[in-house]
Design an enzyme around this catalytic site. Structure first.
Site, PDB file in Angstrom:
ATOM      1  N   THR A   1       0.839  -1.194   0.000  1.00 53.08           N
ATOM      2  CA  THR A   1       0.000   0.000   0.000  1.00 53.08           C
ATOM      3  C   THR A   1       0.876   1.246   0.000  1.00 53.08           C
ATOM      4  OG1 THR A   1      -1.659   1.322   1.163  1.00 53.08           O
ATOM      5  CG2 THR A   1      -0.277  -0.096   2.536  1.00 53.08           C
TER       6      THR A   1
ATOM      7  N   ASP B   1      -0.243   3.929   0.951  1.00 55.58           N
ATOM      8  CA  ASP B   1      -0.697   4.679   2.121  1.00 55.58           C
ATOM      9  C   ASP B   1       0.166   4.419   3.352  1.00 55.58           C
ATOM     10  OD1 ASP B   1      -2.905   5.904   0.866  1.00 55.58           O
ATOM     11  OD2 ASP B   1      -4.079   4.073   1.100  1.00 55.58           O
TER      12      ASP B   1
ATOM     13  N   MET C   1      -2.651  11.976  -1.937  1.00 52.68           N
ATOM     14  CA  MET C   1      -3.496  10.893  -1.432  1.00 52.68           C
ATOM     15  C   MET C   1      -3.265  10.627   0.058  1.00 52.68           C
ATOM     16  SD  MET C   1      -3.563   8.020  -4.434  1.00 52.68           S
ATOM     17  CE  MET C   1      -4.652   8.201  -5.855  1.00 52.68           C
ATOM     18  N   GLY C   2      -4.279  10.039   0.690  1.00 50.90           N
ATOM     19  CA  GLY C   2      -4.204   9.670   2.097  1.00 50.90           C
ATOM     20  C   GLY C   2      -5.504   9.995   2.800  1.00 50.90           C
ATOM     21  N   ARG C   3      -6.332   8.970   3.043  1.00 54.55           N
ATOM     22  CA  ARG C   3      -7.655   9.208   3.613  1.00 54.55           C
ATOM     23  C   ARG C   3      -7.584   9.471   5.115  1.00 54.55           C
ATOM     24  NH1 ARG C   3      -9.590   4.685   2.324  1.00 54.55           N
ATOM     25  NH2 ARG C   3     -10.570   5.236   0.350  1.00 54.55           N
TER      26      ARG C   3
ATOM     27  N   LEU D   1      -1.269   9.801 -10.548  1.00 55.74           N
ATOM     28  CA  LEU D   1       0.131   9.866 -10.966  1.00 55.74           C
ATOM     29  C   LEU D   1       1.084   9.399  -9.871  1.00 55.74           C
ATOM     30  CD1 LEU D   1       0.108  13.310 -12.799  1.00 55.74           C
ATOM     31  CD2 LEU D   1       0.195  11.050 -13.848  1.00 55.74           C
ATOM     32  N   GLN D   2       0.710   9.604  -8.603  1.00 56.63           N
ATOM     33  CA  GLN D   2       1.626   9.276  -7.508  1.00 56.63           C
ATOM     34  C   GLN D   2       1.688   7.782  -7.220  1.00 56.63           C
ATOM     35  OE1 GLN D   2      -0.416  11.058  -3.788  1.00 56.63           O
ATOM     36  NE2 GLN D   2      -1.753  11.490  -5.517  1.00 56.63           N
TER      37      GLN D   2
END
Length: 413
Positions: free
Chosen positions: A144, A146, A190-192, A299-300
């Site tokens: 992940t 994340d 990103m990152g919830r 893209l990341q």
């Protein structure tokens, strides 16, 4: 269960793709092809759904040279899914089907590559097979960007994404400071619930060309304080670069981007996006400055051209170790990384964690690594992430473009 277990294996990929998930795939597939205990190696098309749909690829029939190219092929080459299976005690329909497929192909080894939800799936399959007395060794392979899997120091995929984010922020910062007029730039990362990716923008600042402000979901977001931070730096420098995690939220738990949230994934998680544009519009209305919102978006995730060689090597090792552990008698575990320093040099050691201790737990950025103003990172985070992004893999090229694996994907019958 240490006796020799003979049978075929299935490998599946799940969740979001990364730059190195296929390096783990190659680790599993290569080790499985070389293991005398494993009679046939199957790849599940789109993760657990491929098992349920009886759509399996015969990896034994692939060209070894093409398989090796998986080391530097981004995304999930076998296909991924976001499919939540019920608890077997509540609804065992899917599990009966999985067992049927396992028996059809004499599957005695199951390797599943993914993040939190994937480890939950892995754990449920392992428990069910044990409950019905079907001997099948089940192993989780972490993945992940994340970096929020519990129990492991870091996750394959995170380092390459961190390197991409840091590099992109350095480039954005250079671009944003070209003209002599004022400008505020807001970059959405990103990152919830965990801010590891947005925190990685601090690497860019550490080396002279990065964000002035970084906001993570580990801390409640205060809009008035955000405005004050931006206006203060804008008054000082005439330029501001801000990095924000897509999951930043107010004190009441509402996502700042909630107005832009329109759907959920297969596990009920909100699909976030549009935060940079939303904040940019709010800052523009308040300050009258030129403001640009940039969303790194997909893209990341799969920037293999900026991958960390350390990440590639560790991802491969995770897959290989899963197979070696399983054929030696281990089951119900996830491969995890342990950080040690030998003569001051970073070293990654492997440990095996029970799937039950990993599934559905999240690891967040330690609050003590976030500065007192909650708008940046302390040096402890730099010390943590810097060793992980080291090295540049030797990427295979064709006409100066990346040469990715081209698998035949022969379906099992």
């Amino acid at each position: 269960m240490s006796e020799k277990l003979i049978g075929s294996c299935i490998f599946g990929q799940s969740g979001g793709p990364t730059a190195v998930i296929n390096a783990s795939a190659y680790g599993v597939i290569r080790a499985a092809l070389d293991a005398e205990e494993i009679t046939k190696v199957y790849g599940a098309a789109h993760g657990i759904k491929g098992v349920l749909d009886d759509k399996l690829y015969v990896m034994d029939e692939e060209d070894p040279a093409e398989l090796e190219l998986l080391l530097h092929t981004p995304s999930s080459e076998l296909g991924s899914c976001r499919y939540k299976i019920a608890d077997p005690e509540v609804d065992d329909t899917d599990y009966k089907r999985i067992l049927e497929i396992f028996k059809k192909y004499n599957v005695r080894y199951f390797f599943y590559n993914g993040g939190n939800d994937s480890m939950d799936t892995c754990n449920k399959v392992s428990r069910y097979m044990e409950s019905v007395g079907y001997e099948c060794r089940v192993m989780g392979v972490p993945k992940t960007i994340d970096n929020d899997l519990y129990g492991t120091d870091h996750c394959p995929g995170f380092a390459s994404a961190a390197k991409y984010i840091a590099t992109s922020c350095m480039e954005i910062n250079k671009d944003a400071r070209v003209y002599d007029n004022g400008m505020i730039t807001i970059v959405e990362i990103m990152g919830r619930h965990a801010g590891w990716l947005a925190a990685s923008a601090a690497l860019a600042a550490e080396f002279g060309s990065g964000p002035d402000l970084i906001y993570l979901p580990e801390c409640d977001f205060d809009l008035d304080k955000f405005f004050a931070d931006v206006e203060r730096i804008y008054a000082q420098k005439g330029k501001v670069l801000v990095a924000v995690s897509e999951g930043i939220h107010y004190a009441d738990g509402r996502f700042v981007s909630e107005a832009k949230t329109s759907a959920t994934d297969g596990f009920g998680h909100a699909q976030l996006g549009g935060l940079a544009a939303l904040l940019a519009e709010m800052v523009k209305e308040r300050t009258g400055a030129k403001v640009r919102g940039i969303e790194l978006s997909l893209l990341q995730r799969c920037g293999a051209h900026l991958a960390s060689a350390t990440d590639v090597n560790e991802a491969f090792t995770a897959g290989k170790t899963a197979v070696e552990a399983a054929v030696s008698g281990v089951t119900g575990k996830m491969v995890a990384f342990k950080r040690v320093y030998v003569d001051g040099k970073y070293t990654c050691e492997i440990e095996l964690l029970p799937l039950s201790s990993v599934a559905n737990f999240e690891k967040k950025v330690p609050l003590e690594w976030i500065n007192e103003e909650q708008n940046g990172l302390k040096h402890e985070f730099i010390d943590y992430v810097l060793p992980l992004i080291q090295g540049e893999p030797k990427l295979p090229l064709e006409h100066s473009l990346p040469r990715y694996a081209r698998l035949k994907k022969v379906l099992a019958k």
